[in-house]
Design a protein around this motif. Structure first.
Motif, PDB file in Angstrom:
ATOM      1  N   TYR A 219     110.073  47.495  60.186  1.00 41.25           N
ATOM      2  CA  TYR A 219     108.904  46.591  60.198  1.00 41.25           C
ATOM      3  C   TYR A 219     108.711  46.101  58.768  1.00 41.25           C
ATOM      4  CZ  TYR A 219     104.049  45.443  61.791  1.00 41.25           C
ATOM      5  OH  TYR A 219     102.870  44.834  62.166  1.00 41.25           O
TER       6      TYR A 219
ATOM      7  N   PRO B 230      97.273  51.185  54.803  1.00 41.79           N
ATOM      8  CA  PRO B 230      97.467  51.789  53.465  1.00 41.79           C
ATOM      9  C   PRO B 230      98.891  52.284  53.199  1.00 41.79           C
ATOM     10  CG  PRO B 230      95.478  52.643  54.507  1.00 41.79           C
ATOM     11  CD  PRO B 230      96.179  51.822  55.544  1.00 41.79           C
ATOM     12  N   ASN B 231      99.642  52.645  54.268  1.00 39.26           N
ATOM     13  CA  ASN B 231     100.990  53.186  54.038  1.00 39.26           C
ATOM     14  C   ASN B 231     102.039  52.095  53.837  1.00 39.26           C
ATOM     15  OD1 ASN B 231     101.219  52.186  56.651  1.00 39.26           O
ATOM     16  ND2 ASN B 231     101.504  54.177  57.631  1.00 39.26           N
TER      17      ASN B 231
ATOM     18  N   TYR C 226     104.260  51.818  50.711  1.00 44.04           N
ATOM     19  CA  TYR C 226     104.924  53.061  50.306  1.00 44.04           C
ATOM     20  C   TYR C 226     106.038  53.473  51.273  1.00 44.04           C
ATOM     21  CZ  TYR C 226     100.902  53.690  47.197  1.00 44.04           C
ATOM     22  OH  TYR C 226      99.951  53.534  46.227  1.00 44.04           O
ATOM     23  N   VAL C 227     105.788  53.282  52.548  1.00 44.51           N
ATOM     24  CA  VAL C 227     106.690  53.781  53.598  1.00 44.51           C
ATOM     25  C   VAL C 227     107.423  52.601  54.243  1.00 44.51           C
ATOM     26  CG1 VAL C 227     106.803  55.013  55.802  1.00 44.51           C
ATOM     27  CG2 VAL C 227     105.041  55.619  54.129  1.00 44.51           C
ATOM     28  N   PRO C 228     108.753  52.582  54.245  1.00 49.11           N
ATOM     29  CA  PRO C 228     109.437  51.577  55.065  1.00 49.11           C
ATOM     30  C   PRO C 228     109.193  51.910  56.548  1.00 49.11           C
ATOM     31  CG  PRO C 228     110.907  52.475  53.371  1.00 49.11           C
ATOM     32  CD  PRO C 228     109.690  53.372  53.447  1.00 49.11           C
ATOM     33  N   ILE C 229     108.174  51.271  57.119  1.00 52.25           N
ATOM     34  CA  ILE C 229     107.721  51.622  58.469  1.00 52.25           C
ATOM     35  C   ILE C 229     108.816  51.298  59.502  1.00 52.25           C
ATOM     36  CG2 ILE C 229     106.040  51.052  60.295  1.00 52.25           C
ATOM     37  CD1 ILE C 229     104.752  52.592  58.031  1.00 52.25           C
ATOM     38  N   GLY C 230     109.060  52.235  60.378  1.00 50.74           N
ATOM     39  CA  GLY C 230     110.033  52.009  61.434  1.00 50.74           C
ATOM     40  C   GLY C 230     109.763  52.926  62.603  1.00 50.74           C
TER      41      GLY C 230
ATOM     42  N   LEU D  79     108.586  55.036  45.538  1.00 48.34           N
ATOM     43  CA  LEU D  79     108.757  56.431  45.123  1.00 48.34           C
ATOM     44  C   LEU D  79     110.202  56.629  44.664  1.00 48.34           C
ATOM     45  CD1 LEU D  79     106.731  58.380  47.860  1.00 48.34           C
ATOM     46  CD2 LEU D  79     106.073  57.897  45.500  1.00 48.34           C
TER      47      LEU D  79
ATOM     48  N   LEU E 191     113.388  56.155  46.668  1.00 48.39           N
ATOM     49  CA  LEU E 191     113.675  54.806  47.153  1.00 48.39           C
ATOM     50  C   LEU E 191     114.012  53.837  46.019  1.00 48.39           C
ATOM     51  CD1 LEU E 191     110.770  54.509  49.779  1.00 48.39           C
ATOM     52  CD2 LEU E 191     113.207  54.879  50.258  1.00 48.39           C
TER      53      LEU E 191
ATOM     54  N   HIS F  78     115.537  56.084  53.233  1.00 51.76           N
ATOM     55  CA  HIS F  78     114.309  56.576  53.875  1.00 51.76           C
ATOM     56  C   HIS F  78     114.621  57.240  55.212  1.00 51.76           C
ATOM     57  CE1 HIS F  78     110.098  56.869  54.882  1.00 51.76           C
ATOM     58  NE2 HIS F  78     110.301  56.222  56.019  1.00 51.76           N
ATOM     59  N   HIS F  79     115.448  56.605  56.021  1.00 48.89           N
ATOM     60  CA  HIS F  79     115.713  57.103  57.380  1.00 48.89           C
ATOM     61  C   HIS F  79     116.313  58.513  57.334  1.00 48.89           C
ATOM     62  CE1 HIS F  79     116.569  57.116  61.595  1.00 48.89           C
ATOM     63  NE2 HIS F  79     116.549  55.819  61.753  1.00 48.89           N
TER      64      HIS F  79
ATOM     65  N   GLN G 249     107.284  61.771  52.666  1.00 54.17           N
ATOM     66  CA  GLN G 249     106.047  61.301  52.060  1.00 54.17           C
ATOM     67  C   GLN G 249     104.852  61.876  52.807  1.00 54.17           C
ATOM     68  OE1 GLN G 249     105.333  57.150  51.254  1.00 54.17           O
ATOM     69  NE2 GLN G 249     107.541  56.681  51.166  1.00 54.17           N
TER      70      GLN G 249
ATOM     71  N   PRO H 183     100.647  58.481  47.872  1.00 53.64           N
ATOM     72  CA  PRO H 183     101.394  59.571  48.519  1.00 53.64           C
ATOM     73  C   PRO H 183     102.217  60.388  47.531  1.00 53.64           C
ATOM     74  CG  PRO H 183     102.520  57.489  48.845  1.00 53.64           C
ATOM     75  CD  PRO H 183     101.232  57.150  48.152  1.00 53.64           C
TER      76      PRO H 183
ATOM     77  N   TRP I 128     100.756  60.435  57.760  1.00 55.73           N
ATOM     78  CA  TRP I 128     100.868  59.327  56.802  1.00 55.73           C
ATOM     79  C   TRP I 128     101.742  58.182  57.340  1.00 55.73           C
ATOM     80  CZ3 TRP I 128      98.950  56.537  53.216  1.00 55.73           C
ATOM     81  CH2 TRP I 128      99.708  55.862  52.260  1.00 55.73           C
ATOM     82  N   GLU I 129     102.732  58.498  58.152  1.00 54.71           N
ATOM     83  CA  GLU I 129     103.691  57.463  58.538  1.00 54.71           C
ATOM     84  C   GLU I 129     103.383  56.761  59.861  1.00 54.71           C
ATOM     85  OE1 GLU I 129     107.647  58.922  59.439  1.00 54.71           O
ATOM     86  OE2 GLU I 129     106.946  59.985  61.221  1.00 54.71           O
TER      87      GLU I 129
ATOM     88  N   GLN J 158     101.079  55.152  61.643  1.00 51.09           N
ATOM     89  CA  GLN J 158     100.438  53.883  61.949  1.00 51.09           C
ATOM     90  C   GLN J 158     101.257  52.727  61.409  1.00 51.09           C
ATOM     91  OE1 GLN J 158      98.110  53.351  63.917  1.00 51.09           O
ATOM     92  NE2 GLN J 158      96.461  54.876  63.843  1.00 51.09           N
TER      93      GLN J 158
ATOM     94  N   LEU K 259     103.322  52.144  64.247  1.00 56.31           N
ATOM     95  CA  LEU K 259     104.420  52.122  65.228  1.00 56.31           C
ATOM     96  C   LEU K 259     104.785  53.493  65.792  1.00 56.31           C
ATOM     97  CD1 LEU K 259     106.726  49.354  63.680  1.00 56.31           C
ATOM     98  CD2 LEU K 259     104.941  49.138  65.400  1.00 56.31           C
TER      99      LEU K 259
ATOM    100  N   PHE L 103     107.963  59.020  63.474  1.00 55.73           N
ATOM    101  CA  PHE L 103     109.338  58.606  63.165  1.00 55.73           C
ATOM    102  C   PHE L 103     110.027  59.779  62.455  1.00 55.73           C
ATOM    103  CE2 PHE L 103     111.992  55.730  60.230  1.00 55.73           C
ATOM    104  CZ  PHE L 103     113.013  55.609  61.142  1.00 55.73           C
ATOM    105  N   LEU L 104     109.974  59.837  61.120  1.00 55.72           N
ATOM    106  CA  LEU L 104     110.664  60.908  60.395  1.00 55.72           C
ATOM    107  C   LEU L 104     109.989  62.265  60.581  1.00 55.72           C
ATOM    108  CD1 LEU L 104     111.611  59.172  57.014  1.00 55.72           C
ATOM    109  CD2 LEU L 104     112.796  59.135  59.217  1.00 55.72           C
TER     110      LEU L 104
END
Lengths: 430, 430
Positions: free
Chosen positions: A132, A153-154, A157-161, A290, A293, A345-346, B182, B191, B245-246, B248, B250, B253-254
């Protein structure tokens, strides 16, 4: 890697070809009528049968091992060999297909018009992950729910997936059956069941994983790029009404899993090398990634500059012989994270990636309406329809609509290359 | 189907065996040292090598075809054959292994002590879907965020689920490496990165899909049960701090994809037949399922009555020779939806299910603390530690902790059967 614009092929229609000149050499799985799927490379409007070239004895060493690994109708074992196998095969194919090749006669017999062939998925996907990372898309969608605070907020920082469905990945050209499901009509407190009324596409980049990692061993950011095999286009068809009702608290599920369409050619990391560039600078005030990454080389050269395009052609436009209408022109530079960052990240939690795993980037919208990668964004949640040259309007997709994604890499001094198409036509619900 | 309590096997240790009496006959993939994985059936403390029995010529017809389909170290092709193949194999095995069998001599050579064998995953999972149908768990977790309104509005209409990670499914006994990731420490706005500090287990039922469906063709609720191959136990290890933390917007995940542990034996739908029962009545005021999820036969006999158990043994408990401590005793009757409802829902949008796909039920907590299926619930989000017989306390899992899931079906007049164990020991982060 012989990306010079002047390198020419004896396959004449390849020279100056929009997608598949000599400099591209994308890999895939094709079949001819009545025959089993096998590996091939696109060259102009033709496909070179790699197994026929192997049988003709024209591969040796690492290139031979590479094509041997492609046997069985999937590229997974080839992907597992990593970059050296891709490079060896590419170098050999550049020689075989270049003007002046001494093997032109033997190769001609292994060259088929692409229009006579069927393209398949290039690999058996073990796991498909949808990210995402199109920040403009995330912002546009977030604004529909939270106008003043669109990004959570994340996000930076977080590669959302999230995990996607592998069993309904299909190659370009597969019809898209309108899904049925539960939706909550506006103003109601109880759901209804029926065909999706807000069917949409999503313009995404597809990312093919090459070598994997053992469970428990993260891939460091500095090595992550070595795990990229190549790229394709991905249409993450979405049922917006089903999604809105089902997605809390665990994310999208049936609103996405009815089909996901891919362009069938894997444009390799090597073919894309001239189109690498620096990751766009983060806006003032955005946090630094971070450390897990962050890699200087990745920041300097880890992004891709690839033009992306969405076109729509309705049934009426086909009847009226009107060409497909461009809905959006965007670019992979709208990714907030690089491919290497997604891979790092994954795997950082120890998750095992496997050869032939697939990532979607998430919808790659740009900052302006002419670059939005979904109808949800273009119509602002269904409020403002798009006007089409046929006189029709669209808030969401109707039966008979065909969506076509294209991608193209253009840079001065090197030959342009393209991805081919990722097409699908919506058909009525069962 | 010969479930009578008096049926006895000539394999003496199978008679009255906690998990694997003659009436169970669960299927799996095992290997002996230095040999390739192959199919087997658990009988008492032994494993019968089905391929050796095949080679001895003791299978014919549909039972022979069933075992032939198991070759190659995975049950997928066998699952694809559906119920008739399972029934034929079961009938034949009941005859071969019953007291008085004329083939005892030949079979003895194909019978190995389970303790000499390694168990593998029974199938190559194409897609793994994790549901969230333990309504007590959903209520308990919801209460941590929304004390007055724990269940979201969709919960009683939609069998909530999401796609999980297939590449990190592992058989019982695999170590659980504490993941890194994270997290947002309490009171912070940025984070941190490091090892998970809130590692948890989740007690789930695993559901193996037999025959699949073509993309675009939903499985009607009245036929859905035919697509169930069998059940197992599933531990959906969860990193609560990473998840918070991760997740929201979707979903998880991790926080989940580092490992998911399965009990390796597939307890077949046929072995479970005597433990079917009516789906518990919905509480007064709950909505009826929508028509695509409602079938009279499924409501009358589509649920399972299976006792579930969670045990914990810490490193200190092992040093002190203390037995594993029971943390919870629950039951599959805590599922708000039946297996058939999950199958019908998953495919209603046209999503293709494939033989060897796996569903998780979601955490199956009961209504009281002694039946909660995760430490998150038992400790109320980390507020109240559990006291252990070793004098230790636990809010979440520590390195060295071993979690053991068990399941058992008990009903008067039929032989009890069990699932075997689903174990894993937490090891320190890399």
């Amino acid at each position: 890697m012989n990306h010079t614009a002047i390198a020419r092929s004896w396959v004449e229609h390849a020279n100056g070809h929009r997608d598949f000149p000599l400099q591209n050499l994308p890999l895939g799985i094709f079949s001819r009528p009545g025959q089993a799927p096998r590996s091939g490379v696109a060259i102009g409007d033709a496909i070179l049968d790699l197994e026929a070239v192997l049988a003709a004895g024209l591969f040796n060493g690492a290139a031979k091992a590479a094509v041997e690994a492609m046997q069985g109708g999937a590229l997974n074992a080839f992907f597992a060999l990593g970059r050296p196998a891709r490079v060896a095969l590419r170098e050999r194919l550049l020689g075989l297909l270049a003007e002046g090749s001494e093997h032109q006669g033997a190769l001609q017999a292994a060259l088929y018009p692409a229009s006579d062939c069927t393209l398949h998925l290039p690999a058996k996907v073990g796991d498909y992950t949808d990210f995402y990372v199109g920040i403009q898309h995330a912002t546009n969608v977030g604004k529909l729910f939270r106008p003043d605070n669109p990004l959570l907020p994340n996000y930076k920082y977080v590669p959302i997936g999230y995990h996607g469905r592998a069993s309904t990945l299909r190659p370009s050209g597969t019809d898209v059956r309108r899904p049925k499901g539960q939706t909550l009509p506006a103003g109601q407190t109880e759901p209804s069941f029926g065909p999706c009324a807000r069917l949409d596409y999503e313009l995404e980049l597809g990312i093919w994983i090459g070598q994997g990692n053992p469970m428990g061993q993260a891939i460091p950011i500095g090595e992550a790029d070595e795990h990229l095999a190549g790229l394709c286009l991905l249409n993450d068809w979405s049922a917006r009404d089903i999604q809105a009702w089902e997605y809390q608290p665990l994310g999208p599920f049936l609103s996405k899993s009815f089909i996901t369409t891919l362009s069938p050619w894997v444009v390799t990391a090597e073919a894309l090398e001239p189109f690498r560039c620096a990751q766009p600078a983060r806006p003032e005030g955005d946090p630094q990634p971070l450390p897990y990454l962050l890699d200087a080389r990745d920041q300097a050269n880890g992004a891709f500059d690839i033009e992306l395009e969405v076109l729509l052609r309705t049934a009426r436009m086909r009847e009226q012989n009107l060409p497909a209408h461009r809905l959006a022109l965007s670019n992979t530079l709208n990714m907030y994270w690089t491919v290497a960052q997604l891979i790092a990240h994954h795997s950082v939690n120890g998750c095992a990636l496997q050869p032939g795993d697939l990532f979607g980037s998430g919808t790659l919208s740009g900052p302006t309406p002419g670059s939005y990668g979904s109808l949800l964004e273009i119509s602002e949640g269904g409020k403002h329809p798009v006007l089409l040259p046929s006189g029709e309007q669209r808030k969401f997709l109707e039966d008979g609509d065909e969506v076509i994604l294209r991608a193209r890499c253009v840079r001065e001094g090197v030959a342009s290359i393209g991805f081919g198409e990722c097409r699908g036509t919506v058909v009525a619900a069962n």
